[in-house]
Motif scaffolding. Structure first.
Motif, PDB file in Angstrom:
ATOM      1  N   GLU A 136       0.821  -1.211   0.000  1.00 21.74           N
ATOM      2  CA  GLU A 136       0.000   0.000   0.000  1.00 21.74           C
ATOM      3  C   GLU A 136       0.853   1.258   0.000  1.00 21.74           C
ATOM      4  N   ASN A 137       1.975   1.229   0.685  1.00 20.30           N
ATOM      5  CA  ASN A 137       2.868   2.390   0.685  1.00 20.30           C
ATOM      6  C   ASN A 137       3.516   2.611  -0.680  1.00 20.30           C
ATOM      7  N   GLN A 138       3.894   1.540  -1.360  1.00 17.02           N
ATOM      8  CA  GLN A 138       4.540   1.660  -2.664  1.00 17.02           C
ATOM      9  C   GLN A 138       3.572   2.102  -3.754  1.00 17.02           C
ATOM     10  N   SER A 139       2.334   1.656  -3.670  1.00 11.62           N
ATOM     11  CA  SER A 139       1.390   1.921  -4.759  1.00 11.62           C
ATOM     12  C   SER A 139       0.482   3.118  -4.502  1.00 11.62           C
ATOM     13  N   ASN A 140       0.423   3.570  -3.262  1.00  8.85           N
ATOM     14  CA  ASN A 140      -0.511   4.632  -2.866  1.00  8.85           C
ATOM     15  C   ASN A 140      -1.964   4.230  -3.091  1.00  8.85           C
ATOM     16  N   TYR A 141      -2.239   2.941  -3.120  1.00  2.00           N
ATOM     17  CA  TYR A 141      -3.591   2.403  -3.223  1.00  2.00           C
ATOM     18  C   TYR A 141      -3.837   1.471  -2.042  1.00  2.00           C
ATOM     19  N   LYS A 142      -5.091   1.378  -1.626  1.00  2.00           N
ATOM     20  CA  LYS A 142      -5.461   0.407  -0.608  1.00  2.00           C
ATOM     21  C   LYS A 142      -5.804  -0.906  -1.286  1.00  2.00           C
ATOM     22  N   VAL A 143      -5.359  -1.994  -0.713  1.00  2.00           N
ATOM     23  CA  VAL A 143      -5.720  -3.303  -1.216  1.00  2.00           C
ATOM     24  C   VAL A 143      -7.181  -3.543  -0.830  1.00  2.00           C
ATOM     25  N   LYS A 144      -7.998  -3.879  -1.826  1.00  2.00           N
ATOM     26  CA  LYS A 144      -9.430  -4.054  -1.582  1.00  2.00           C
ATOM     27  C   LYS A 144      -9.875  -5.497  -1.737  1.00  2.00           C
ATOM     28  N   ALA A 145      -9.081  -6.309  -2.402  1.00  2.00           N
ATOM     29  CA  ALA A 145      -9.448  -7.704  -2.618  1.00  2.00           C
ATOM     30  C   ALA A 145      -8.182  -8.533  -2.788  1.00  2.00           C
TER      31      ALA A 145
END
Length: 79
Positions: free
Chosen positions: A47-56
């Motif tokens: 999540e830190n590397q992608s700036n996205y939250k894992v949702k699935a």
């Protein structure tokens, strides 16, 4: 693995984040009950590397991902 590594690991666990430039994480673990701890570390990194939250997540139906502790953790994280 049929034989343990020099460090005592018998399993490899792999996580893939399709949205991060370095989205592959491969970890060696001694037992399947370490899956949650390793996943939690990988999740933070992904999540830190992608700036996205894992949702699935996709699972291989190996029992290490279906424990009560693991499903509780996923629920807490909104996954």
């Amino acid at each position: 693995m049929p034989e343990r590594s020099l460090g005592g690991s018998q399993y490899f666990i792999r996580f893939v984040n399709d949205f991060a430039p370095k989205g592959l994480g491969v970890y060696s673990i001694k037992s399947k009950n370490e899956a949650l701890e390793v996943f939690a570390l990988w999740l933070t990194k992904a999540e830190n590397q992608s700036n996205y939250k894992v949702k699935a997540i996709w699972l291989n139906n190996g029992g290490e991902y279906t424990s009560k502790a693991f499903t509780k953790y996923l629920s807490k994280k909104g996954i």
